[in-house]
Design a protein around this motif. Structure first.
Motif, mmCIF file in Angstrom:
data_model
loop_
_atom_site.group_PDB
_atom_site.id
_atom_site.type_symbol
_atom_site.label_atom_id
_atom_site.label_comp_id
_atom_site.label_asym_id
_atom_site.label_seq_id
_atom_site.Cartn_x
_atom_site.Cartn_y
_atom_site.Cartn_z
ATOM 1 N N THR A 154 0.827 -1.235 -0.093
ATOM 2 C CA THR A 154 -0.075 -0.020 -0.168
ATOM 3 C C THR A 154 0.894 0.966 0.076
ATOM 4 O O THR A 154 2.250 1.274 0.276
ATOM 5 C CB THR A 154 -1.007 0.113 1.186
ATOM 6 N N PHE A 155 0.207 2.240 -0.317
ATOM 7 C CA PHE A 155 0.777 3.616 -0.439
ATOM 8 C C PHE A 155 1.935 3.511 -1.559
ATOM 9 O O PHE A 155 2.961 4.335 -1.217
ATOM 10 C CB PHE A 155 1.417 4.072 1.108
ATOM 11 N N ILE A 156 1.672 3.208 -2.616
ATOM 12 C CA ILE A 156 2.992 3.035 -3.555
ATOM 13 C C ILE A 156 2.454 4.190 -4.735
ATOM 14 O O ILE A 156 1.717 4.159 -5.286
ATOM 15 C CB ILE A 156 2.524 1.401 -4.299
ATOM 16 N N THR A 157 3.767 4.974 -4.622
ATOM 17 C CA THR A 157 3.996 6.008 -5.575
ATOM 18 C C THR A 157 4.029 5.423 -6.760
ATOM 19 O O THR A 157 5.018 4.554 -7.017
ATOM 20 C CB THR A 157 5.219 7.115 -5.216
ATOM 21 N N ASN A 158 3.259 6.095 -7.763
ATOM 22 C CA ASN A 158 3.305 5.685 -9.116
ATOM 23 C C ASN A 158 2.397 4.325 -9.336
ATOM 24 O O ASN A 158 2.566 3.619 -10.480
ATOM 25 C CB ASN A 158 4.481 5.493 -9.992
ATOM 26 N N GLY A 159 1.962 3.940 -8.560
ATOM 27 C CA GLY A 159 1.248 2.784 -8.686
ATOM 28 C C GLY A 159 0.283 2.342 -9.521
ATOM 29 O O GLY A 159 0.344 1.363 -10.260
ATOM 30 N N ILE A 160 -0.732 3.346 -9.959
ATOM 31 C CA ILE A 160 -1.407 3.471 -11.034
ATOM 32 C C ILE A 160 -0.892 3.150 -12.350
ATOM 33 O O ILE A 160 -1.353 2.533 -13.402
ATOM 34 C CB ILE A 160 -2.554 4.489 -11.089
ATOM 35 N N ASN A 161 0.316 4.022 -12.474
ATOM 36 C CA ASN A 161 1.050 3.698 -13.789
ATOM 37 C C ASN A 161 2.033 2.719 -13.891
ATOM 38 O O ASN A 161 2.799 2.786 -14.736
ATOM 39 C CB ASN A 161 1.416 5.181 -14.206
ATOM 40 N N ILE A 199 -4.651 13.807 1.446
ATOM 41 C CA ILE A 199 -4.908 15.226 1.643
ATOM 42 C C ILE A 199 -3.971 15.902 1.109
ATOM 43 O O ILE A 199 -4.218 16.989 0.806
ATOM 44 C CB ILE A 199 -4.827 15.342 3.349
ATOM 45 N N GLY A 200 -2.855 15.643 0.634
ATOM 46 C CA GLY A 200 -1.812 16.054 0.009
ATOM 47 C C GLY A 200 -1.304 15.302 -1.265
ATOM 48 O O GLY A 200 -1.605 14.157 -1.450
ATOM 49 N N LEU A 201 -0.067 15.822 -2.033
ATOM 50 C CA LEU A 201 0.315 15.008 -3.165
ATOM 51 C C LEU A 201 -0.853 14.387 -3.932
ATOM 52 O O LEU A 201 -0.698 13.282 -4.433
ATOM 53 C CB LEU A 201 0.961 13.943 -2.506
ATOM 54 N N ARG A 202 -1.821 15.410 -4.328
ATOM 55 C CA ARG A 202 -3.207 14.725 -4.669
ATOM 56 C C ARG A 202 -2.990 14.337 -6.217
ATOM 57 O O ARG A 202 -3.634 13.741 -6.791
ATOM 58 C CB ARG A 202 -4.445 15.763 -4.538
ATOM 59 N N GLY A 203 -1.902 15.193 -6.999
ATOM 60 C CA GLY A 203 -1.753 14.606 -8.248
ATOM 61 C C GLY A 203 -0.855 13.458 -8.564
ATOM 62 O O GLY A 203 -0.813 12.947 -9.759
ATOM 63 N N GLN A 204 -0.069 13.063 -7.507
ATOM 64 C CA GLN A 204 0.596 11.755 -7.646
ATOM 65 C C GLN A 204 -0.190 10.466 -7.382
ATOM 66 O O GLN A 204 -0.724 10.242 -6.228
ATOM 67 C CB GLN A 204 1.696 11.997 -6.338
ATOM 68 N N ASP A 205 -0.181 9.820 -8.557
ATOM 69 C CA ASP A 205 -0.845 8.628 -8.261
ATOM 70 C C ASP A 205 -0.291 7.556 -7.188
ATOM 71 O O ASP A 205 0.706 7.091 -7.441
ATOM 72 C CB ASP A 205 -1.125 7.614 -9.793
ATOM 73 N N THR A 206 -1.154 7.285 -6.279
ATOM 74 C CA THR A 206 -0.694 6.106 -5.279
ATOM 75 C C THR A 206 -1.766 5.288 -5.080
ATOM 76 O O THR A 206 -2.981 5.472 -5.106
ATOM 77 C CB THR A 206 -0.608 7.114 -3.943
ATOM 78 N N SER A 207 -1.599 3.979 -4.995
ATOM 79 C CA SER A 207 -2.459 3.020 -4.809
ATOM 80 C C SER A 207 -1.872 1.614 -4.052
ATOM 81 O O SER A 207 -0.630 1.585 -3.701
ATOM 82 C CB SER A 207 -2.648 2.432 -6.209
ATOM 83 N N GLU A 208 -2.952 0.746 -3.954
ATOM 84 C CA GLU A 208 -2.316 -0.414 -3.443
ATOM 85 C C GLU A 208 -1.928 -1.690 -4.766
ATOM 86 O O GLU A 208 -2.383 -1.292 -5.556
ATOM 87 C CB GLU A 208 -3.587 -1.065 -2.754
ATOM 88 N N LEU A 209 -1.125 -2.290 -4.326
ATOM 89 C CA LEU A 209 -0.574 -3.427 -5.279
ATOM 90 C C LEU A 209 -0.998 -4.762 -4.699
ATOM 91 O O LEU A 209 -0.798 -5.040 -3.390
ATOM 92 C CB LEU A 209 0.596 -3.341 -5.596
#
Length: 374
Positions: A154-161, A199-209
């Motif tokens: 979880t909390f993986i930066t670039n997770g969606i892409n 709440i922040g870094l809203r443009g950065q895609d973050t997801s679970e894997l």
């Protein structure tokens, strides 16, 4: 003048700044609304030579050093361009592949990472795990010519892409040792969860894997079995310095913007800057920012020489992130009601900065690391 940076670093800064101002700043608000950046910006950055700048020239990289990395980090922080996850891709995942990957792995992944064709992530954090990597529950087991991966991150930066994930897991849950393996997008059983709302870094895609009996070719093992914790430890000093570099640049940028704003904004017949409270607050911020810059540059010099230790990196991360949060709060206050409006950079930077005290190891973990040497 900063002695740690050379003329070629500053020439690179000009190139990066032009790219950020032209290709990122005009679209950043739209990306924040969408919660993800288009893949096209990655390809543009790749064509400009802005991805994986320390990767060897043999694989299409620039063959730069950490000074070039620092310049890129600083320019993104200057614009508060938090939507693009270039840093995780270029300064973390790329370093793992370069340091521990086989020649075949480097030839297979680095050119696509450098071009922006493949976006990469580091998959460590798990639900309920926090900063305690030893409590990881993702499993990796050998099965003939494959490894089988099971678990959730979880909390993986670039997770969606994500096109490729460096996944940390255990071959024995009772062991403290970790193993790293690279899992590519499209591998059966490898799934991406929903985009996480932050709440922040809203443009950065973050997801679970999610990994459900994911069969990965044995040649995707990164380095050796049960050496992952050692690999992670070796890279953490630079990863924590990245946060300090970003904090220093953010403070400097927002300090200048706040000075400009308070010189123009009038209250009760005089500018906000004319009040002694304002000048004293900004003067103290300038002194702290200058000291932080000196310390961060000293750490940058050490990392460029391969000498930065975990304790000093923890100090830089702790002091930088805490100072960034405190000073940006002061800068927002000096903007008054306008500081609370999203169109002002200080408001977005203030919210985005909050996570700096959490990711990369919380401030409390940094204190534990520093305390070991007392």
């Amino acid at each position: 003048m900063r002695s740690v940076l050379r003329d070629d670093h500053e020439m690179f800064r000009d190139q990066v700044r032009r790219f950020v101002d032209r290709e990122i700043v005009p679209h950043h608000a739209q990306w924040e609304e969408a919660g993800v950046v288009p893949r096209d910006i990655w390809l543009k950055a790749g064509r400009e030579g802005l991805l994986c700048v320390t990767a060897p020239e043999a694989y299409g990289g620039s063959g730069g050093d950490y000074g070039h990395s620092a310049v890129l980090i600083e320019e993104l922080a200057r614009a508060n361009a938090t939507a693009v996850g270039f840093t995780t891709h270029s300064e973390i995942v790329s370093n793992y592949v370069v340091a521990y990957g086989s020649d075949e792995q480097k030839a297979r992944w680095l050119p696509r990472m450098i071009s922006g064709e493949m976006i990469s992530v580091i998959a460590m954090t798990e639900p309920g795990m926090g900063s305690d990597l030893r409590s990881m529950r993702t499993t990796i087991r050998r099965d003939g010519v494959h490894y089988v991966v099971n678990g959730a991150k979880t909390f993986i930066t670039n997770g969606i892409n994500a096109g490729m994930a460096v996944v940390a897991g255990k071959m024995d849950l009772d062991s403290r040792d970790l193993t790293l393996i690279c899992v590519e997008e499209g591998t059966p059983g490898f799934a991406k969860g929903k985009k996480l709302e932050k709440i922040g870094l809203r443009g950065q895609d973050t997801s679970e894997l999610f990994f459900d009996e994911v069969r990965v070719p044995a040649e995707n093992l990164l380095g050796e079995e049960n050496q992952g914790f050692r690999y992670l430890s070796h890279q953490l000093a630079w990863e924590r310095l990245i946060i300090a570099i970003r904090a220093a640049a953010s403070i400097e940028s927002l300090l200048e913007e706040t000075i400009t704003y308070t010189r123009e904004r009038k209250a009760f017949g005089q500018t906000v800057f004319d009040y002694q409270n304002t000048r004293f607050s900004l003067a103290a911020a300038k002194a702290e920012a200058t000291m932080l810059r000196a310390f961060v540059d000293q750490c940058l010099d050490e990392v460029m020489r391969g000498e930065l230790g975990s304790e000093k990196a923890a100090m830089a991360k702790l002091v930088g992130s805490e100072m960034q949060n405190r000073l940006l709060d002061q800068f927002l206050q000096l903007h008054g009601g306008y500081g609370f409006m999203s169109e002002y950079k200080v408001s977005r930077a203030w919210v985005d900065a909050r996570v700096a005290r959490i990711y990369g190891g919380t401030s409390e973990i940094m204190k534990e690391i520093i305390a070991r040497g007392l």
